[in-house]
Design a protein around this motif. Structure first.
Motif, short mmCIF file in Angstrom:
data_model
loop_
_atom_site.label_atom_id
_atom_site.label_comp_id
_atom_site.label_asym_id
_atom_site.label_seq_id
_atom_site.Cartn_x
_atom_site.Cartn_y
_atom_site.Cartn_z
N LEU A 59 -5.64 -6.26 -5.06
CA LEU A 59 -5.24 -4.93 -4.60
C LEU A 59 -5.89 -3.90 -5.51
N VAL A 91 -4.31 -3.25 -0.28
CA VAL A 91 -3.90 -4.63 -0.53
C VAL A 91 -4.76 -5.50 0.36
N GLU A 119 0.86 -1.17 0.00
CA GLU A 119 0.00 0.00 0.00
C GLU A 119 0.90 1.23 0.00
#
Length: 170
Positions: free
Chosen positions: A73, A66, A40
């Motif tokens: 994601l 994610v 992320e």
């Protein structure tokens, strides 16, 4: 945006992405696929056209979520949130650094261009010009003045044998 003439070697985009990710985004929820950790907050680039998702080769976005449980994601591409299954992550590479070639057609507020004699084979005036013209407000060359001079002096355009003339004739 960090730009470099090559993808491979110590100062190539592949290695720089690993180093820059560790420096700029070292923690957070992540998944590891295809030898990369997708976290992320990571800056990523789409590397092939995906017409179903309407994201295209060279598009840059940021991973915003994610989800290990759902095996996907989400990447924010200019305000559009696109979901990728973990099996589709071969379409994304990190974009902290990219090759000058891959940056063609793009523009960034600021660019840092690595240019060293390690890149000797690719040091050409047109490549340096392409890198410099990617920066809108700021361009910073990092490396050696010798490499810059080699690139400026090298204005040879290699003859490319593509077979295009023969293909068009058939």
């Amino acid at each position: 945006q960090v730009l470099t003439p090559m993808r491979r070697n110590e100062l190539g985009a592949d290695n720089l992405n690993v180093v820059l990710q560790e420096a700029l985004n070292p923690r957070g929820t992540h998944v590891e696929r295809f030898g990369r950790k997708y976290r992320e907050g990571d800056r990523v680039m789409q590397i092939r056209n995906n017409y179903d998702k309407e994201v295209f080769n060279g598009d840059i976005g940021r991973i915003v979520n994610v989800d290990p449980e759902d095996q996907n994601l989400v990447v924010n591409f200019d305000g559009r949130r696109i979901r990728f299954d973990f099996s589709e992550l071969d379409e994304l590479i990190h974009a902290y650094a990219c090759s000058i070639h891959k940056s063609q057609g793009s523009e960034y507020p600021a660019v840092v261009i690595l240019i060293t004699t390690q890149h000797f084979k690719l040091l050409q005036r047109n490549l340096l010009y392409t890198g410099i013209t990617r920066g809108r407000k700021l361009v910073c060359l990092v490396g050696s003045s010798k490499a810059v001079h080699i690139a400026i002096k090298n204005n040879e355009i290699r003859l490319r044998r593509t077979g295009l003339r023969e293909r068009l004739a058939t």
